[in-house]
Design a protein around this motif. Sequence first.
Motif, PDB file in Angstrom:
ATOM      1  N   MET A   1       0.836  -1.180   0.000  1.00  0.00           N
ATOM      2  CA  MET A   1       0.000   0.000   0.000  1.00  0.00           C
ATOM      3  C   MET A   1       0.883   1.246   0.000  1.00  0.00           C
ATOM      4  SD  MET A   1      -2.661   1.473   2.816  1.00  0.00           S
ATOM      5  CE  MET A   1      -1.430   2.440   3.622  1.00  0.00           C
ATOM      6  N   ILE A   2       0.458   2.262  -0.695  1.00  0.00           N
ATOM      7  CA  ILE A   2       1.127   3.553  -0.662  1.00  0.00           C
ATOM      8  C   ILE A   2       0.128   4.619  -0.229  1.00  0.00           C
ATOM      9  CG2 ILE A   2       2.813   2.916  -2.419  1.00  0.00           C
ATOM     10  CD1 ILE A   2       0.572   5.529  -3.488  1.00  0.00           C
ATOM     11  N   LEU A   3       0.665   5.678   0.331  1.00  0.00           N
ATOM     12  CA  LEU A   3      -0.151   6.799   0.779  1.00  0.00           C
ATOM     13  C   LEU A   3       0.206   8.015  -0.059  1.00  0.00           C
ATOM     14  CD1 LEU A   3      -2.174   7.964   2.858  1.00  0.00           C
ATOM     15  CD2 LEU A   3      -0.184   8.529   4.271  1.00  0.00           C
ATOM     16  N   GLU A   4      -0.782   8.544  -0.721  1.00  0.00           N
ATOM     17  CA  GLU A   4      -0.647   9.815  -1.450  1.00  0.00           C
ATOM     18  C   GLU A   4      -0.997  10.916  -0.462  1.00  0.00           C
ATOM     19  OE1 GLU A   4      -3.218  12.257  -4.823  1.00  0.00           O
ATOM     20  OE2 GLU A   4      -3.643  10.144  -4.458  1.00  0.00           O
ATOM     21  N   ALA A   5      -0.116  11.900  -0.318  1.00  0.00           N
ATOM     22  CA  ALA A   5      -0.346  13.010   0.604  1.00  0.00           C
ATOM     23  C   ALA A   5      -0.176  14.320  -0.147  1.00  0.00           C
ATOM     24  CB  ALA A   5       0.626  12.944   1.771  1.00  0.00           C
ATOM     25  N   VAL A   6      -1.169  15.197  -0.002  1.00  0.00           N
ATOM     26  CA  VAL A   6      -1.157  16.446  -0.747  1.00  0.00           C
ATOM     27  C   VAL A   6      -1.614  17.586   0.160  1.00  0.00           C
ATOM     28  CG1 VAL A   6      -1.906  17.593  -2.869  1.00  0.00           C
ATOM     29  CG2 VAL A   6      -1.960  15.092  -2.734  1.00  0.00           C
ATOM     30  N   MET A   7      -0.764  18.600   0.298  1.00  0.00           N
ATOM     31  CA  MET A   7      -1.170  19.825   0.976  1.00  0.00           C
ATOM     32  C   MET A   7      -1.826  20.719  -0.077  1.00  0.00           C
ATOM     33  SD  MET A   7      -0.427  19.575   4.183  1.00  0.00           S
ATOM     34  CE  MET A   7      -0.824  21.252   4.625  1.00  0.00           C
ATOM     35  N   LYS A  47      -6.799  29.189   7.201  1.00  0.00           N
ATOM     36  CA  LYS A  47      -7.997  29.150   6.362  1.00  0.00           C
ATOM     37  C   LYS A  47      -7.605  28.815   4.922  1.00  0.00           C
ATOM     38  CE  LYS A  47     -12.074  31.938   5.259  1.00  0.00           C
ATOM     39  NZ  LYS A  47     -13.079  30.942   5.575  1.00  0.00           N
ATOM     40  N   GLY A  48      -8.329  27.871   4.337  1.00  0.00           N
ATOM     41  CA  GLY A  48      -8.084  27.487   2.957  1.00  0.00           C
ATOM     42  C   GLY A  48      -7.041  26.397   2.792  1.00  0.00           C
ATOM     43  N   ASN A  49      -6.412  25.980   3.902  1.00  0.00           N
ATOM     44  CA  ASN A  49      -5.425  24.904   3.838  1.00  0.00           C
ATOM     45  C   ASN A  49      -6.103  23.566   4.119  1.00  0.00           C
ATOM     46  OD1 ASN A  49      -3.358  26.718   3.399  1.00  0.00           O
ATOM     47  ND2 ASN A  49      -2.795  26.836   5.543  1.00  0.00           N
ATOM     48  N   TYR A  50      -5.800  22.587   3.292  1.00  0.00           N
ATOM     49  CA  TYR A  50      -6.362  21.250   3.435  1.00  0.00           C
ATOM     50  C   TYR A  50      -5.258  20.215   3.256  1.00  0.00           C
ATOM     51  CZ  TYR A  50     -10.972  23.379   2.791  1.00  0.00           C
ATOM     52  OH  TYR A  50     -12.095  24.139   2.921  1.00  0.00           O
ATOM     53  N   LEU A  51      -5.495  19.045   3.813  1.00  0.00           N
ATOM     54  CA  LEU A  51      -4.618  17.900   3.619  1.00  0.00           C
ATOM     55  C   LEU A  51      -5.450  16.769   3.033  1.00  0.00           C
ATOM     56  CD1 LEU A  51      -1.982  16.272   4.026  1.00  0.00           C
ATOM     57  CD2 LEU A  51      -2.807  15.763   6.349  1.00  0.00           C
ATOM     58  N   LEU A  52      -5.027  16.271   1.877  1.00  0.00           N
ATOM     59  CA  LEU A  52      -5.676  15.136   1.234  1.00  0.00           C
ATOM     60  C   LEU A  52      -4.784  13.917   1.405  1.00  0.00           C
ATOM     61  CD1 LEU A  52      -7.754  13.727  -0.622  1.00  0.00           C
ATOM     62  CD2 LEU A  52      -6.437  14.622  -2.576  1.00  0.00           C
ATOM     63  N   LEU A  53      -5.362  12.839   1.920  1.00  0.00           N
ATOM     64  CA  LEU A  53      -4.670  11.568   2.072  1.00  0.00           C
ATOM     65  C   LEU A  53      -5.450  10.499   1.320  1.00  0.00           C
ATOM     66  CD1 LEU A  53      -3.990  11.766   5.913  1.00  0.00           C
ATOM     67  CD2 LEU A  53      -2.365  12.249   4.063  1.00  0.00           C
ATOM     68  N   VAL A  54      -4.762   9.804   0.423  1.00  0.00           N
ATOM     69  CA  VAL A  54      -5.396   8.744  -0.359  1.00  0.00           C
ATOM     70  C   VAL A  54      -4.530   7.500  -0.262  1.00  0.00           C
ATOM     71  CG1 VAL A  54      -6.350   8.045  -2.585  1.00  0.00           C
ATOM     72  CG2 VAL A  54      -6.242  10.483  -2.001  1.00  0.00           C
ATOM     73  N   SER A  55      -5.139   6.382   0.095  1.00  0.00           N
ATOM     74  CA  SER A  55      -4.428   5.105   0.121  1.00  0.00           C
ATOM     75  C   SER A  55      -4.726   4.345  -1.162  1.00  0.00           C
ATOM     76  CB  SER A  55      -4.871   4.272   1.325  1.00  0.00           C
ATOM     77  OG  SER A  55      -4.505   4.907   2.521  1.00  0.00           O
ATOM     78  N   TRP A  56      -3.657   3.864  -1.782  1.00  0.00           N
ATOM     79  CA  TRP A  56      -3.739   3.095  -3.018  1.00  0.00           C
ATOM     80  C   TRP A  56      -3.043   1.752  -2.811  1.00  0.00           C
ATOM     81  CZ3 TRP A  56      -6.512   5.060  -7.000  1.00  0.00           C
ATOM     82  CH2 TRP A  56      -6.726   6.429  -7.045  1.00  0.00           C
ATOM     83  N   GLU A  57      -3.463   0.755  -3.552  1.00  0.00           N
ATOM     84  CA  GLU A  57      -2.798  -0.545  -3.479  1.00  0.00           C
ATOM     85  C   GLU A  57      -1.366  -0.455  -3.995  1.00  0.00           C
ATOM     86  OE1 GLU A  57      -5.114  -3.708  -5.212  1.00  0.00           O
ATOM     87  OE2 GLU A  57      -6.887  -3.116  -4.061  1.00  0.00           O
ATOM     88  N   SER A  58      -1.131   0.365  -5.023  1.00  0.00           N
ATOM     89  CA  SER A  58       0.217   0.518  -5.578  1.00  0.00           C
ATOM     90  C   SER A  58       0.385   1.926  -6.139  1.00  0.00           C
ATOM     91  CB  SER A  58       0.464  -0.505  -6.696  1.00  0.00           C
ATOM     92  OG  SER A  58      -0.303  -0.178  -7.840  1.00  0.00           O
TER      93      SER A  58
END
Length: 98
Positions: A1-7, A47-58
């Motif tokens: 599994m990998i974690l995609e992280a985006v500010m 304000k306006g700052n977000y963190l997106l975390l997505v788990s993918w199999e690969s």
Amino acid sequence: MILEAVMLQVKTGLEENYENAFRQASKIISSMPGYITHELQRCIEGKGNYLLLVSWESLEDHVIGFRESSEYQEWKKLLHPYYDPFPVVEHFEKVRIS
């Protein structure tokens, strides 16, 4: 599994619209092969700052399967107009500590 992280930095005053668009976009990403889970976190201090975390199999499930898909084009239409500056996406793998 990998974690995609985006500010993410959303343009001032568009936060509510962005969150509504993200709800729509969530249906897109969650339907993709290799998708495991995702979450969007709103920053308390900025304000306006977000963190997106997505788990993918690969990694390939994200960078090839999703990013090269027609579904990604719809994702872009829904979300990319809200970002300034455009975010940097990074991928992480768990470090074994025991």
